[in-house]
Design an enzyme around this catalytic site. Sequence first.
Site, PDB file in Angstrom:
ATOM      1  N   ASP A 280      81.731  13.423  43.156  1.00 55.11           N
ATOM      2  CA  ASP A 280      81.233  12.056  43.030  1.00 55.11           C
ATOM      3  C   ASP A 280      80.160  12.083  41.939  1.00 55.11           C
ATOM      4  O   ASP A 280      79.683  13.149  41.528  1.00 55.11           O
ATOM      5  CB  ASP A 280      80.690  11.516  44.367  1.00 55.11           C
TER       6      ASP A 280
HETATM    7  C1  BGC Z   1      80.677   6.148  43.952  1.00 52.13           C
HETATM    8  C2  BGC Z   1      82.112   6.553  43.689  1.00 52.13           C
HETATM    9  C3  BGC Z   1      82.530   6.054  42.327  1.00 52.13           C
HETATM   10  C4  BGC Z   1      81.596   6.628  41.286  1.00 52.13           C
HETATM   11  C5  BGC Z   1      81.936   6.218  39.868  1.00 52.13           C
HETATM   12  C6  BGC Z   1      79.756   6.529  42.819  1.00 52.13           C
HETATM   13  O1  BGC Z   1      78.535   5.888  42.978  1.00 52.13           O
HETATM   14  O2  BGC Z   1      80.240   6.730  45.160  1.00 52.13           O
HETATM   15  O3  BGC Z   1      82.942   6.030  44.689  1.00 52.13           O
HETATM   16  O4  BGC Z   1      83.860   6.396  42.077  1.00 52.13           O
HETATM   17  O5  BGC Z   1      80.279   6.174  41.565  1.00 52.13           O
HETATM   18  O6  BGC Z   1      81.634   4.911  39.627  1.00 52.13           O
END
Ligand code: BGC
Length: 730
Positions: A280
């Site tokens: 993540d």
């Molecule tokens: C989220 C993810 C997301 C990523 C990219 C993170 O804050 O938890 O689900 O894919 O950002 O935007």
Amino acid sequence: MTMTLLVRRCLFLAAAIFAFLFVVSRSFAQQQPWMNSQLSPDARADLVLEEMTLDEKIDLLHGNGMRGVSEPRPNDYLSNGGAGFVLGVPRLGIPMIQMSDAAYGVRSSGENGRYSTALPSNLAAAASWDTQAACDYGALIGRELRAQGFNMTLGGGTNITREPRNGRTFEYQGEDPILAGTLVGNRIKCEQAQHVLGDIKHYAVNDQESGRNEVNVIITKRALHESDLLAFKIGITIGNPSAVMCSYNAVNGDFACENKYLLTDVLKKEWAFPGFVVSDWWATHSTVKASAAGLDNEQPMDEFFGAKLKEAVQSGKVPLSEIDDHVRRVLRSEFAAGLIDFPTQKSVVDVEGGFDTARRIAEQSTVLLKNSNATLPLDHAKLHSIAIIGLNADFGMISGGGSAQVDAPGRAPTKWNEHIWFPTSPLKAVSAKVPNATVAFDSGKDPVTAAALAQKSDVAIVFASQWTGEEMDLPNLSLPDNQDALIAQVAAANPHTIVVLESGTAVLMPWLDNVAAVLDAWFAGSKGADAVANILFGDVNPSAKLPMTFPRSEADLPHPNLVIPPKEAPGRAAVIKSGEAKPTFAVNYDEGLKVGYKWYDAENKPVLFPFGFGLSYTKYSYSAMKVNPGKETVVTFTVKNTGSRSGDEIAQVYAALPASAAEPPKRLVGWNKIHLNSGESREVSVQIPVEYLSIYGENPDGWKLVPGSYTFMAGPSSKDLPLSSKVELK
Ligand code: BGC
């Protein structure tokens, strides 16, 4: 020759040389053995790997920034404007990976001057219990990603609804692992069929947003496997996603993105997952530990998996074989999903087609929760006046926020966690159904004027909304902004009050006894209002059923108080990007196996609406159950439509395990969605794999069937199971 002319000629020459080299290297790559699509993805990946330099390998293992969020880098111009991108190896014909968030539609279309369809939220679509709808959902997103130049989705949220106040509940598929895993798997399967890399996230137990970067989740192995991990396992088996996104939180002491148990022991060994693990965003905390634990790709930057990883290989701290494993996983996923054989080609998004799919799925997802005295469907012929009440109900319907957010057409790009209303107008959609009636609107800001309008109308329809988003949890499940008082006053003024909820999770309903009907349309997407109007007026017979329990109050939840970081905790900044990071507080999931309905069943707590519940405009009866034990247990029974309209019934099968299994009273083990005309009956057959009847035991670890007496139950909801039959299973 003037200077300008000289410069122009040089530039022209440079461009010509570049184009020539590009064409030569592309045609060279095209002729290479790994371009043979008859070979397996693994064989093709191995052939590429043999040709790669260490620098090229490292390039495949990290991101290059997130435009507008991270510090711009010199190669920023290569980004397609999504959440992140990974360099390719042009000389070998390996393309860049352009990633976009795409939970219920493709994100960031606004700032890129593009357009995306907003589907109903993932939770909404889960209420359809429909694998074909899940497939259509994934296929639409896959097509729109490609049309916008992306070849990887970051959708596929599958965290189990263990904490309904979680602000991202709308991005997930509800509280049951078998339902959630089956639906997300079908979505991913069809998404990847469009030749994009699919993703399932957030692995694992990222079940609340409060302190998500710093929290240590404490959970037993058995509870972990039988709840969240089971959903991921089923999703991965059905959907074969290219990537698994590891989550921010720690699980039993180790951050998920450097958790060897989760990434290697379970995912890569026990489940034999052949794809890659992507972190993540800023969830990577180390180089050597994360790489050894099984993280393959750091996003969105290269803090730990760029120069530091290269140095670790050169100094022998990370074996080259480990790097090769990471790279092979990325490459084989690209070949398997067809990224190389079917390169992305930008095109115009099919707006009309998207509307059609969004409306159809919304119709299958809207749950009829109450319908006293057959208030619904409304009869156009008898209605002279309708009051439409609720914030923005003249204009649109609310959507879920955070990285899932789809930009609404006709407005500026969305700011982080802004409340976005899609221009799907309940007022217009209802008005279109009753050209001869008066349809009047009141925003509900002043309950007194709203109640006055309701009083002089034949029916009052209140559109009540509960916004949720990422990086936040709800303080409680009550409707915000005084909407409970608004509904109570409108209902007191008009006994024919219908409430349409636009919700991201469960809602408490102190006014329930006083309203005539309730529909939950969730976050209903680009065509939500048309879908709701079709249900209100009976053009569509509702069939959706709740994918999560609606409790009576927060006091009944396993954790009545949300577990939040203590005041003295140092916060997110202290752990993010830090190689030394440790979680700063814990949440103990001591409810164990008792997640969702399993909790309320085991604790004998009455609920507002049970898991699996949803009404229809017709009636069904259940009879003649038979259970055939075997490699798969097959449960058959007959469902009859005893009402006067055709409809779709979601017939559910639950099992109670033998007492010695020490499980909650029952679990969902299968379902079948069938279409029945009025008076029609059909024998339904549900196949139940042995694992769905098993428990996760330790020493040795794994799924085991406990021999003994199993009770199978079937019916329309988890609390209404008229059929039951006992069998011995060995
Ligand atoms: C989220 C993810 C997301 C990523 C990219 C993170 O804050 O938890 O689900 O894919 O950002 O935007």
